[in-house]
Design a protein around this motif. Structure first.
Motif, PDB file in Angstrom:
ATOM      1  N   ASP A  23       0.900  -1.202  -0.032  1.00  0.00           N
ATOM      2  CA  ASP A  23       0.070   0.146  -0.119  1.00  0.00           C
ATOM      3  C   ASP A  23       0.770   1.241  -0.112  1.00  0.00           C
ATOM      4  OD1 ASP A  23      -2.005  -1.638   0.306  1.00  0.00           O
ATOM      5  OD2 ASP A  23      -2.147  -1.664   2.192  1.00  0.00           O
ATOM      6  N   ILE A  24       0.767   2.221  -1.143  1.00  0.00           N
ATOM      7  CA  ILE A  24       1.203   3.245  -0.916  1.00  0.00           C
ATOM      8  C   ILE A  24       0.053   4.494  -1.178  1.00  0.00           C
ATOM      9  CG2 ILE A  24       3.442   2.600  -1.643  1.00  0.00           C
ATOM     10  CD1 ILE A  24       2.944   3.587  -4.540  1.00  0.00           C
ATOM     11  N   TYR A  25       0.516   5.755  -0.661  1.00  0.00           N
ATOM     12  CA  TYR A  25      -0.347   6.897  -0.489  1.00  0.00           C
ATOM     13  C   TYR A  25       0.070   7.961  -1.320  1.00  0.00           C
ATOM     14  CZ  TYR A  25      -2.677   3.952   3.201  1.00  0.00           C
ATOM     15  OH  TYR A  25      -3.499   3.029   3.883  1.00  0.00           O
ATOM     16  N   HIS A  26      -0.660   8.396  -2.132  1.00  0.00           N
ATOM     17  CA  HIS A  26      -0.035   9.461  -3.179  1.00  0.00           C
ATOM     18  C   HIS A  26      -0.354  10.881  -2.371  1.00  0.00           C
ATOM     19  CE1 HIS A  26      -0.725  12.370  -6.535  1.00  0.00           C
ATOM     20  NE2 HIS A  26       0.478  12.239  -6.898  1.00  0.00           N
ATOM     21  N   ARG A  27       0.668  11.721  -2.608  1.00  0.00           N
ATOM     22  CA  ARG A  27       0.479  12.956  -1.460  1.00  0.00           C
ATOM     23  C   ARG A  27       0.464  14.089  -2.731  1.00  0.00           C
ATOM     24  NH1 ARG A  27       5.414  14.095   2.549  1.00  0.00           N
ATOM     25  NH2 ARG A  27       5.433  12.629   3.968  1.00  0.00           N
ATOM     26  N   GLU A  28       1.138  14.107  -3.671  1.00  0.00           N
ATOM     27  CA  GLU A  28       1.225  15.125  -4.605  1.00  0.00           C
ATOM     28  C   GLU A  28       2.064  14.827  -5.727  1.00  0.00           C
ATOM     29  OE1 GLU A  28       3.066  19.170  -3.618  1.00  0.00           O
ATOM     30  OE2 GLU A  28       3.570  18.034  -1.709  1.00  0.00           O
ATOM     31  N   THR A  29       1.793  15.757  -6.762  1.00  0.00           N
ATOM     32  CA  THR A  29       2.701  15.672  -7.967  1.00  0.00           C
ATOM     33  C   THR A  29       3.067  16.860  -8.600  1.00  0.00           C
ATOM     34  OG1 THR A  29       1.595  13.443  -8.785  1.00  0.00           O
ATOM     35  CG2 THR A  29       2.798  14.799 -10.582  1.00  0.00           C
ATOM     36  N   ILE A  30       4.387  16.926  -8.751  1.00  0.00           N
ATOM     37  CA  ILE A  30       5.022  18.256  -9.523  1.00  0.00           C
ATOM     38  C   ILE A  30       5.149  18.020 -10.762  1.00  0.00           C
ATOM     39  CG2 ILE A  30       7.123  19.528  -9.357  1.00  0.00           C
ATOM     40  CD1 ILE A  30       7.769  18.504  -6.435  1.00  0.00           C
ATOM     41  N   ALA A  31       4.218  18.548 -11.540  1.00  0.00           N
ATOM     42  CA  ALA A  31       4.011  18.697 -12.964  1.00  0.00           C
ATOM     43  C   ALA A  31       5.118  19.199 -13.838  1.00  0.00           C
ATOM     44  CB  ALA A  31       2.696  19.147 -13.544  1.00  0.00           C
ATOM     45  N   ASN A  32       5.248  19.093 -15.128  1.00  0.00           N
ATOM     46  CA  ASN A  32       6.052  19.542 -15.994  1.00  0.00           C
ATOM     47  C   ASN A  32       7.594  19.554 -15.596  1.00  0.00           C
ATOM     48  OD1 ASN A  32       3.916  20.138 -17.851  1.00  0.00           O
ATOM     49  ND2 ASN A  32       3.598  22.052 -16.341  1.00  0.00           N
ATOM     50  N   PHE A  33       7.977  18.505 -15.125  1.00  0.00           N
ATOM     51  CA  PHE A  33       9.282  18.365 -14.316  1.00  0.00           C
ATOM     52  C   PHE A  33       9.875  16.746 -14.761  1.00  0.00           C
ATOM     53  CE2 PHE A  33      12.771  17.632 -10.986  1.00  0.00           C
ATOM     54  CZ  PHE A  33      13.096  18.829 -11.150  1.00  0.00           C
ATOM     55  N   ARG A  34      10.789  16.651 -15.441  1.00  0.00           N
ATOM     56  CA  ARG A  34      11.367  15.555 -15.965  1.00  0.00           C
ATOM     57  C   ARG A  34      12.273  15.116 -15.084  1.00  0.00           C
ATOM     58  NH1 ARG A  34      15.003  14.274 -21.294  1.00  0.00           N
ATOM     59  NH2 ARG A  34      14.341  11.789 -21.427  1.00  0.00           N
ATOM     60  N   ALA A  35      12.261  13.896 -14.428  1.00  0.00           N
ATOM     61  CA  ALA A  35      13.150  13.293 -13.737  1.00  0.00           C
ATOM     62  C   ALA A  35      13.632  11.711 -13.697  1.00  0.00           C
ATOM     63  CB  ALA A  35      12.691  13.394 -12.199  1.00  0.00           C
TER      64      ALA A  35
END
Length: 257
Positions: A23-35
């Motif tokens: 189980d993992i819980y998604h907090r947030e996503t930083i968009a338009n950022f290639r990593a």
């Protein structure tokens, strides 16, 4: 609102126990950022990011850009943190050490004669390196002198790991975390130190083409970089099981979470 993810795994392993559900819980996503490669650095309380250009970026654990510099390579494919700075690789067998300010420590060199297509890199607590490559699909442990200490092939895992791209390790549980990209399962593999598959967590709900992974162990914060999806996703994560008797050294405490 955090999004809950329960991984779906394939039953019926041949030589290993069937993986558990993670189980993992998604907090947030930083968009338009290639990593394409990421590494947590407790000394500066940040995340180092390679985006397959000549630059390396340092982010805070919240995703704010703190530093950016030319790494002196045409393309940085993978990186990891060392005591004196960071180690970068161009994906063609060449490595180089830099200070945290971006100054070169040495000239380009070969870490091991067996390494060419280095997709993911992580220096472990004992100084050895965990490395993943995708052609062929393999997870290796390399000694500082270049000796191959372990070599596991992803095609032998159940389920198969066909395109490993990023690797890190949880110092508390001892488990190895590897992301498999879109040509594979676009998933997070959680492995015991001997390669036993503990869990497989699909990531397609959060991004396309998973290629980088890092863990802030004090907080259980997991970072996954998506290449073609151009995003950095942040999760809460906890290990499926403990696979070592004694926790590894995780370095200094980070002042922020």
């Amino acid at each position: 609102m955090r999004k809950f993810l329960a991984s779906a795994v394939v039953a019926g392993a041949t030589c290993v126990a069937t993986p558990s559900i993670a189980d993992i819980y998604h907090r947030e996503t930083i968009a338009n950022f290639r990593a394409v490669s990421i590494a947590y650095d407790a000394l500066v309380c940040g995340i180092w990011v390679a985006n397959e250009s000549n630059e390396v970026v340092l982010l805070s654990t919240f995703g704010k850009e703190l530093r950016r510099f030319d790494a002196g390579m045409r393309s940085v494919r993978s990186l990891t943190v060392e005591d004196g700075g960071i180690l970068i690789a161009n994906g063609w067998g060449e490595f180089r050490r830099l200070t945290r300010e971006g100054r070169p420590i040495d000239t380009p060199f070969r870490l091991s004669d067996t390494l060419y297509d280095t997709e993911g890199l992580h220096q472990d607590a004992d100084g050895s390196f965990l490395v993943v490559e995708d052609d062929p699909s393999r997870l290796m442990r390399i000694a500082p002198d270049g000796t191959v200490l372990m070599e596991l092939f992803g095609d032998t895992f159940d389920p198969r790991m066909t395109e490993p791209q990023g690797v890190t390790r949880d110092p508390y549980s001892g488990n190895i975390l590897v992301v498999d990209d879109n040509e594979g399962r676009n998933s997070l593999f959680e492995l015991a130190p001997d390669g036993r598959v503990l869990s497989v967590s699909p990531l397609s709900d959060f991004g396309s083409d998973a290629e980088g992974v890092a863990l802030q162990p004090e907080t259980g914060t997991l970072y996954v970089g998506f290449d073609s999806g151009q995003a950095l996703a942040i999760f809460d994560w906890s290990p499926t099981e403990i696979t070592i008797d004694t926790p590894l050294d995780r370095g200094p405490d980070c002042a922020y979470s």
